[in-house]
Design a protein around this motif. Structure first.
Motif, PDB file in Angstrom:
ATOM      1  N   UNK A  76       0.822  -1.214   0.000  1.00  0.00           N
ATOM      2  CA  UNK A  76       0.000   0.000   0.000  1.00  0.00           C
ATOM      3  C   UNK A  76       0.856   1.264   0.000  1.00  0.00           C
ATOM      4  N   UNK A  77       2.024   1.239   0.664  1.00  0.00           N
ATOM      5  CA  UNK A  77       2.877   2.431   0.662  1.00  0.00           C
ATOM      6  C   UNK A  77       3.402   2.696  -0.750  1.00  0.00           C
ATOM      7  N   UNK A  78       3.922   1.666  -1.389  1.00  0.00           N
ATOM      8  CA  UNK A  78       4.504   1.872  -2.729  1.00  0.00           C
ATOM      9  C   UNK A  78       3.422   2.231  -3.753  1.00  0.00           C
ATOM     10  N   UNK A  79       2.322   1.469  -3.749  1.00  0.00           N
ATOM     11  CA  UNK A  79       1.265   1.759  -4.732  1.00  0.00           C
ATOM     12  C   UNK A  79       0.638   3.124  -4.441  1.00  0.00           C
ATOM     13  N   UNK A  80       0.443   3.430  -3.144  1.00  0.00           N
ATOM     14  CA  UNK A  80      -0.135   4.723  -2.776  1.00  0.00           C
ATOM     15  C   UNK A  80       0.737   5.869  -3.239  1.00  0.00           C
ATOM     16  N   UNK A  85       0.333  10.222  -7.240  1.00  0.00           N
ATOM     17  CA  UNK A  85       0.882  11.217  -8.174  1.00  0.00           C
ATOM     18  C   UNK A  85      -0.115  11.464  -9.310  1.00  0.00           C
ATOM     19  N   UNK A  86      -0.635  10.363  -9.889  1.00  0.00           N
ATOM     20  CA  UNK A  86      -1.592  10.490 -10.982  1.00  0.00           C
ATOM     21  C   UNK A  86      -2.860  11.209 -10.519  1.00  0.00           C
ATOM     22  N   UNK A  87      -3.288  10.878  -9.281  1.00  0.00           N
ATOM     23  CA  UNK A  87      -4.523  11.480  -8.764  1.00  0.00           C
ATOM     24  C   UNK A  87      -4.308  12.968  -8.464  1.00  0.00           C
ATOM     25  N   UNK A  88      -3.163  13.277  -7.829  1.00  0.00           N
ATOM     26  CA  UNK A  88      -2.928  14.658  -7.400  1.00  0.00           C
ATOM     27  C   UNK A  88      -2.700  15.616  -8.562  1.00  0.00           C
ATOM     28  N   UNK A 144      -3.095   6.916  -0.246  1.00  0.00           N
ATOM     29  CA  UNK A 144      -3.383   7.926  -1.278  1.00  0.00           C
ATOM     30  C   UNK A 144      -3.587   9.298  -0.643  1.00  0.00           C
ATOM     31  N   UNK A 145      -4.418   9.325   0.406  1.00  0.00           N
ATOM     32  CA  UNK A 145      -4.699  10.600   1.085  1.00  0.00           C
ATOM     33  C   UNK A 145      -3.415  11.138   1.727  1.00  0.00           C
ATOM     34  N   UNK A 146      -2.641  10.227   2.314  1.00  0.00           N
ATOM     35  CA  UNK A 146      -1.402  10.615   3.000  1.00  0.00           C
ATOM     36  C   UNK A 146      -0.419  11.309   2.047  1.00  0.00           C
ATOM     37  N   UNK A 147      -0.267  10.743   0.851  1.00  0.00           N
ATOM     38  CA  UNK A 147       0.733  11.282  -0.077  1.00  0.00           C
ATOM     39  C   UNK A 147       0.215  12.461  -0.913  1.00  0.00           C
ATOM     40  N   UNK A 148      -1.086  12.753  -0.829  1.00  0.00           N
ATOM     41  CA  UNK A 148      -1.618  13.807  -1.706  1.00  0.00           C
ATOM     42  C   UNK A 148      -0.947  15.158  -1.432  1.00  0.00           C
ATOM     43  N   UNK A 149      -0.499  15.393  -0.168  1.00  0.00           N
ATOM     44  CA  UNK A 149       0.147  16.681   0.123  1.00  0.00           C
ATOM     45  C   UNK A 149       1.574  16.740  -0.434  1.00  0.00           C
ATOM     46  N   UNK A 186       8.441   6.274   5.016  1.00  0.00           N
ATOM     47  CA  UNK A 186       8.588   5.496   6.248  1.00  0.00           C
ATOM     48  C   UNK A 186       7.384   5.676   7.169  1.00  0.00           C
ATOM     49  N   UNK A 187       6.917   6.930   7.313  1.00  0.00           N
ATOM     50  CA  UNK A 187       5.756   7.172   8.187  1.00  0.00           C
ATOM     51  C   UNK A 187       4.537   6.444   7.639  1.00  0.00           C
ATOM     52  N   UNK A 188       4.341   6.523   6.315  1.00  0.00           N
ATOM     53  CA  UNK A 188       3.190   5.846   5.704  1.00  0.00           C
ATOM     54  C   UNK A 188       3.295   4.326   5.919  1.00  0.00           C
ATOM     55  N   UNK A 189       4.516   3.808   5.793  1.00  0.00           N
ATOM     56  CA  UNK A 189       4.724   2.374   6.018  1.00  0.00           C
ATOM     57  C   UNK A 189       4.316   1.998   7.447  1.00  0.00           C
ATOM     58  N   UNK A 190       4.771   2.790   8.415  1.00  0.00           N
ATOM     59  CA  UNK A 190       4.443   2.516   9.818  1.00  0.00           C
ATOM     60  C   UNK A 190       2.927   2.583  10.048  1.00  0.00           C
ATOM     61  N   UNK A 191       2.317   3.629   9.484  1.00  0.00           N
ATOM     62  CA  UNK A 191       0.873   3.813   9.717  1.00  0.00           C
ATOM     63  C   UNK A 191       0.056   2.682   9.099  1.00  0.00           C
TER      64      UNK A 191
END
Lengths: 257, 284
Positions: A76-80, A85-88, A144-149, A186-191
């Protein structure tokens, strides 16, 4: 002189925070603790030693939980990261982001119950692969939401700069984007690891009791009224997140701020 | 090339993020209308009529909303008080780690812990017996599996409040509430005015979306009410799963109808929260 009550309240807060951890460890070391005794009649390592003998299958559950959570968190971290990127950068970003929220906000157990027919048809019911796929469906929107910023104008400008200097897409990802996103990854992976690690409802529906993660075990022990093994499972469930939180705070979060 | 990657990304987004949700929704809708599913023989509104005529569903909605609202209000109030009173102390090295520790406790463990402490044979009951406050187990008040959902609310608060404390501390720093307060003091504002007109409005305006989101999360909570709740009324997720997974196959369609109502309510709430304001969690 004004009475300073703050240290007392702070001490109480610290005790309240540490109490569940201490209580769970003590309960896992106890047995034959009947009402109205305030202390157990046996106190020792008997319950813990039984785990090593795998009498209860707890060690097996621990390993299954670790494998499932690591798989879910990695995918989920890698795919997210890539898909966000495509979504944002999409002109319809608002609508796409809103669509992301729906599976994220829905109770996972209800989502799983409505999806269980499809899992059954695909042969993903009652096995670890099915549980991984199902958990991925709720951690993916989070990632997805996490990386949007992350995908903001500054990142886009940097990508354009790399392209102007002759860098290709792969170089952009591996030499520019990954290094600057390392902390967030890393944070996304942990979460996502924690979301998967804590998951009960969805796992119980898709795993139908055959995939016995630690959360499932805790419930089984509670139903059997075996509170000592329940507490022992709780300890195994709590301590990996504590270590992750420590690492997260010590090595990742502090370097980001 | 760049566009190609972007298109592949969007295809995967639809495949993983949109289609499962749509498929789950459509399947549940078709099941509730009698079009698919065991024992169903064709289109009917009977299951929907049964659900809408039943008081249990609306009781469950009201009960879940009330429990979630009480838990969120108490959690937010305490968290605001702690964040504003102890922000300097929470910056100290050890405390700054300790306040993160509750985040490592999952719902299942929190529910189990509440059960161990507050049940009739639990820790506090034993303590009360040893202190001579009660003479037998039955004299200890019902605090788990009770009608007032005491155990559920206590557990929700212990799960949610630490998160809000961390959130408010973060917002306090990022929004420079300290500097704004100093400015207000220098302009002659009293402590009360600074609290009610500066600190609280800034923090709450910045976090209300997330507070509303937590209300929605608690509305659909499962494992905590499953362990600590009573037979009737039950919280929404517990009721839905009870209907869908029960042995009486004719009731499954009604379970899916409740799931559809819940999904619509939650989706409308999320749309209202995020679409008009164009706000995402990351912007909070």
């Amino acid at each position: 002189m004004k009475f300073n009550w703050k240290p007392y309240i702070l001490t109480l807060i610290v005790l309240l925070i540490l109490f569940p951890f201490v209580y769970m460890v003590l309960l896992s070391l106890a047995s034959e603790w009947r009402f109205p005794d305030l202390l157990p009649s046996y106190f020792g390592l008997r319950n813990w030693l039984k785990i090593i003998g795998s009498e209860t299958g707890l060690l097996h559950s621990f390993l299954i939980s670790v494998s499932i959570s690591l798989s879910v968190a990695t995918v989920s971290t890698l795919s997210g990261f890539f898909i966000s990127r495509s979504v944002s950068y999409h002109p319809k970003k608002r609508v796409l982001t809103l669509l992301t929220y729906f599976p994220y906000i829905l109770a996972p157990v209800v989502f799983a119950a409505c999806l269980s027919y499809f899992f059954l048809r695909m042969g993903l019911f009652g096995n670890a692969t099915g549980v991984i796929v199902a958990q991925f469906m709720i951690t993916f929107p989070y990632a997805l939401i996490f990386f949007s910023s992350f995908w903001n104008q500054r990142t886009k400008n940097l990508e354009d700069l790399v392209a102007t200097l002759g860098g290709n897409q792969l170089q952009t990802f591996f030499k520019m984007l990954f290094p600057i996103a390392k902390g967030m990854l890393l944070i996304c992976f942990f979460q996502t690891f924690l979301i998967s690690w804590f998951e009960y409802g969805l796992t119980s529906i898709i795993g139908v009791g055959k995939v016995q993660t630690l959360t499932i075990k805790v419930f089984l022990f509670i139903k059997e009224a075996n509170f000592y093994y329940g507490a022992l499972s709780c300890c195994l469930l709590i301590f990996p997140p504590v270590v992750l939180l420590y690492l997260n705070k010590r090595y990742v979060f502090n370097k980001l701020v | 090339m760049r566009n190609k990657f972007s298109h592949i990304g969007l295809v995967f987004f639809v495949l993983i993020g949109v289609i499962p949700f749509a498929a789950a929704f459509i399947y549940a809708l078709l099941y509730s209308l009698g079009i698919v599913g065991v024992l169903n023989s064709g289109f009917t509104l009977q299951h929907w009529q049964t659900v809408l005529a039943s008081s249990e569903v609306f009781k469950s909605f009201g009960y879940s909303a009330l429990v979630a609202a009480i838990s969120v209000v108490i959690s937010v109030s305490f968290a605001l008080w702690l964040a504003l009173k102890f922000r300097k102390e929470f910056d100290q090295k050890i405390l700054s780690f300790i306040i993160y520790l509750p985040l490592a406790i999952p719902g299942v463990v929190a529910a189990f812990f509440t059960f161990q402490l507050f049940s009739r044979a639990g820790f506090f009951s034993r303590l009360a017996y040893q202190l001579g406050w009660i003479n037998e187990v039955s004299q200890f008040p019902d605090l788990v599996n009770d009608a007032l959902a005491t155990g559920i609310i206590i557990t929700f608060i212990t799960i949610v409040m630490p998160f809000f404390v961390l959130l408010f501390l973060n917002v306090y720093k990022n929004e420079r509430v300290g500097n704004l307060s100093e400015l207000a003091y220098s302009l002659g504002a009293s402590s009360k005015q600074v609290l009610w007109r500066v600190s609280l409005p800034v923090i709450l305006r910045k976090t209300w979306t997330l507070i509303a989101l937590y209300f929605i999360f608690l509305l659909g909570a499962y494992e905590i009410p499953l362990l600590l709740g009573q037979e009737s009324p039950q919280m929404l997720s517990v009721l839905i799963i009870r209907e869908i997974k029960q042995f009486d196959l004719s009731k499954i369609s009604e379970g899916y109808a409740i799931a559809i109502i819940y999904t619509i309510v939650v989706s409308v709430a999320v749309s209202a929260l995020f679409s008009r304001k164009n706000k995402t969690l990351n912007e909070i």
